[in-house]
Design an enzyme around this catalytic site. Structure first.
Site, PDB file in Angstrom:
ATOM      1  N   GLN A  12       0.813  -1.218   0.000  1.00  0.00           N
ATOM      2  CA  GLN A  12       0.000   0.000   0.000  1.00  0.00           C
ATOM      3  C   GLN A  12       0.851   1.275   0.000  1.00  0.00           C
ATOM      4  O   GLN A  12       0.626   2.187  -0.801  1.00  0.00           O
ATOM      5  CB  GLN A  12      -0.917   0.003   1.230  1.00  0.00           C
ATOM      6  CG  GLN A  12      -1.940  -1.121   1.254  1.00  0.00           C
ATOM      7  CD  GLN A  12      -2.875  -0.978   2.438  1.00  0.00           C
ATOM      8  OE1 GLN A  12      -3.801  -0.173   2.420  1.00  0.00           O
ATOM      9  NE2 GLN A  12      -2.626  -1.751   3.492  1.00  0.00           N
ATOM     10  N   TYR A  58       7.159  -8.141   6.195  1.00  0.00           N
ATOM     11  CA  TYR A  58       6.250  -9.271   6.410  1.00  0.00           C
ATOM     12  C   TYR A  58       5.125  -8.739   7.285  1.00  0.00           C
ATOM     13  O   TYR A  58       5.357  -8.340   8.433  1.00  0.00           O
ATOM     14  CB  TYR A  58       6.967 -10.428   7.102  1.00  0.00           C
ATOM     15  CG  TYR A  58       6.099 -11.663   7.275  1.00  0.00           C
ATOM     16  CD1 TYR A  58       6.224 -12.738   6.409  1.00  0.00           C
ATOM     17  CD2 TYR A  58       5.140 -11.727   8.286  1.00  0.00           C
ATOM     18  CE1 TYR A  58       5.414 -13.863   6.553  1.00  0.00           C
ATOM     19  CE2 TYR A  58       4.329 -12.834   8.426  1.00  0.00           C
ATOM     20  CZ  TYR A  58       4.476 -13.899   7.563  1.00  0.00           C
ATOM     21  OH  TYR A  58       3.660 -15.004   7.700  1.00  0.00           O
ATOM     22  N   THR A  59       3.890  -8.705   6.760  1.00  0.00           N
ATOM     23  CA  THR A  59       2.786  -8.063   7.474  1.00  0.00           C
ATOM     24  C   THR A  59       1.620  -8.994   7.793  1.00  0.00           C
ATOM     25  O   THR A  59       0.593  -8.533   8.308  1.00  0.00           O
ATOM     26  CB  THR A  59       2.245  -6.877   6.661  1.00  0.00           C
ATOM     27  OG1 THR A  59       1.808  -7.344   5.369  1.00  0.00           O
ATOM     28  CG2 THR A  59       3.322  -5.810   6.474  1.00  0.00           C
ATOM     29  N   ASP A  99       2.296  -0.148  15.548  1.00  0.00           N
ATOM     30  CA  ASP A  99       1.790  -0.071  16.910  1.00  0.00           C
ATOM     31  C   ASP A  99       1.863  -1.420  17.622  1.00  0.00           C
ATOM     32  O   ASP A  99       1.762  -1.478  18.858  1.00  0.00           O
ATOM     33  CB  ASP A  99       0.337   0.411  16.904  1.00  0.00           C
ATOM     34  CG  ASP A  99      -0.571  -0.498  16.093  1.00  0.00           C
ATOM     35  OD1 ASP A  99      -0.435  -0.510  14.861  1.00  0.00           O
ATOM     36  OD2 ASP A  99      -1.399  -1.212  16.696  1.00  0.00           O
ATOM     37  N   TYR A 122       4.670 -11.216  15.017  1.00  0.00           N
ATOM     38  CA  TYR A 122       4.759 -10.060  14.110  1.00  0.00           C
ATOM     39  C   TYR A 122       5.292  -8.835  14.854  1.00  0.00           C
ATOM     40  O   TYR A 122       6.264  -8.202  14.426  1.00  0.00           O
ATOM     41  CB  TYR A 122       3.392  -9.760  13.497  1.00  0.00           C
ATOM     42  CG  TYR A 122       3.339  -8.432  12.784  1.00  0.00           C
ATOM     43  CD1 TYR A 122       4.023  -8.226  11.585  1.00  0.00           C
ATOM     44  CD2 TYR A 122       2.615  -7.362  13.323  1.00  0.00           C
ATOM     45  CE1 TYR A 122       3.992  -7.005  10.939  1.00  0.00           C
ATOM     46  CE2 TYR A 122       2.572  -6.133  12.678  1.00  0.00           C
ATOM     47  CZ  TYR A 122       3.256  -5.959  11.494  1.00  0.00           C
ATOM     48  OH  TYR A 122       3.226  -4.744  10.846  1.00  0.00           O
ATOM     49  N   LYS A 126       8.965  -6.874  14.383  1.00  0.00           N
ATOM     50  CA  LYS A 126       9.036  -5.452  14.040  1.00  0.00           C
ATOM     51  C   LYS A 126       9.856  -4.684  15.089  1.00  0.00           C
ATOM     52  O   LYS A 126      10.648  -3.796  14.745  1.00  0.00           O
ATOM     53  CB  LYS A 126       7.632  -4.861  13.918  1.00  0.00           C
ATOM     54  CG  LYS A 126       6.820  -5.422  12.757  1.00  0.00           C
ATOM     55  CD  LYS A 126       7.463  -5.151  11.401  1.00  0.00           C
ATOM     56  CE  LYS A 126       7.329  -3.710  10.985  1.00  0.00           C
ATOM     57  NZ  LYS A 126       7.843  -3.486   9.588  1.00  0.00           N
TER      58      LYS A 126
END
Length: 283
Positions: A12, A58-59, A99, A122, A126
């Site tokens: 995105q 990697y989301t 967040d 995840y 991060k």
């Protein structure tokens, strides 16, 4: 004159960056394999950009619980290598975080200096990525953001538009609160940060950037349906009523005062960003 280098192409934020600037090189999966250690340094050395933005990650929050190795490499090892390559050229490096590095407790907006405590793999990768970037030294910045949406890819807005047209009513989680953030605004802020960093070495470290006002997923869905003129009733449910493999933070509010103080960048009103996204999708 050298160009900006962006890792990522199909996500995105990367797509919004491409729409905002023609003076950048984008390296997606078709151009580079981030799991091949030597490719990142070679890509940077060959192009010798004036700054680097990492929009690749990697989301898949739930899949990360079982795909830990892949999440680890893309969210920790690869960004560290990018930061190292940027350091060799003494150029700014900006990375996108989340967040999810926080545990979601309390109701106050979290500042950049507040204690972290990720709830899942995840968020842990991060956070480890942030630490690995800082350990490389150099001129780096991390943007923590939340609840990203756009007219591209998969996101909450597009999912709600599809489900809202298919069903008369939906059950949506109402006890998770955060700031939806338009990817277009994230991209514009990243470009501004890169330009400011290139001329001011004092601009560095972690910054928060999220949409305002804070809202629950349920109320976010209601606003989507209002703006899209979709007749779908939203019923509030709790996180416990919608179990997922990875735990989500209940409080995703981010204080964005540091970015405003250091760069004069204010939080975007996500409702305006939503209107823009809906207009794009209608076109």
């Amino acid at each position: 004159m050298s160009r900006l280098l962006v890792f990522g192409r199909s996500g995105q934020v990367a797509q919004e960056l491409a729409a905002l600037t023609s003076e950048a090189d984008f390296l997606g999966r078709g151009q580079i394999n981030l799991t091949q250690i030597g490719e990142i340094a070679n890509a940077v050395e060959c192009r010798r950009p004036w700054a680097i933005i990492n929009a690749a990650a990697y989301t898949a929050v739930d899949k990360a619980e079982t795909e830990q190795a892949e999440a680890q490499f893309l969210n920790v090892e690869a960004p560290a290598l990018m930061a190292r390559a940027a350091g060799v050229l003494n150029i700014p490096f900006i990375h996108i975080s989340t967040d999810y590095v926080f545990d979601g407790s309390g109701v106050e907006a979290r500042s950049e200096d507040d204690p972290t405590g990720p709830l899942g793999i995840y968020g842990k990768t991060k956070l480890d990525g942030e630490k690995a970037i800082a350990a490389e030294g150099g001129h780096w910045a991390v943007m923590r953001t939340s609840w990203v949406f756009s007219s591209h890819g998969n996101n909450f807005v597009k999912t709600m538009l599809r489900l809202g047209r298919e069903r008369d009513e939906l059950n949506i989680v109402a006890d998770q609160i955060g700031g939806p953030t338009p990817a277009k605004d994230i991209a514009a802020t990243l470009l501004m940060m890169a330009e400011k960093m290139a001329s001011d070495a004092r601009i560095r470290g972690i910054y928060h950037y999220a949409g305002t006002p804070s809202v629950s997923w349920a109320d976010f869905a209601r606003e989507i349906f209002v703006q899209a003129d979709i007749n779908c009733t939203v019923h509030d449910i709790s996180t416990a009523d919608y179990p997922t493999p990875a735990r989500r933070p209940a409080n995703s509010r981010l204080s964005c005062l540091r970015l405003q103080d250091d760069l004069g960048i204010e939080q975007p009103d996500w409702r305006l960003g939503l209107r823009d996204v809906l207009n794009n999708l209608n076109r």
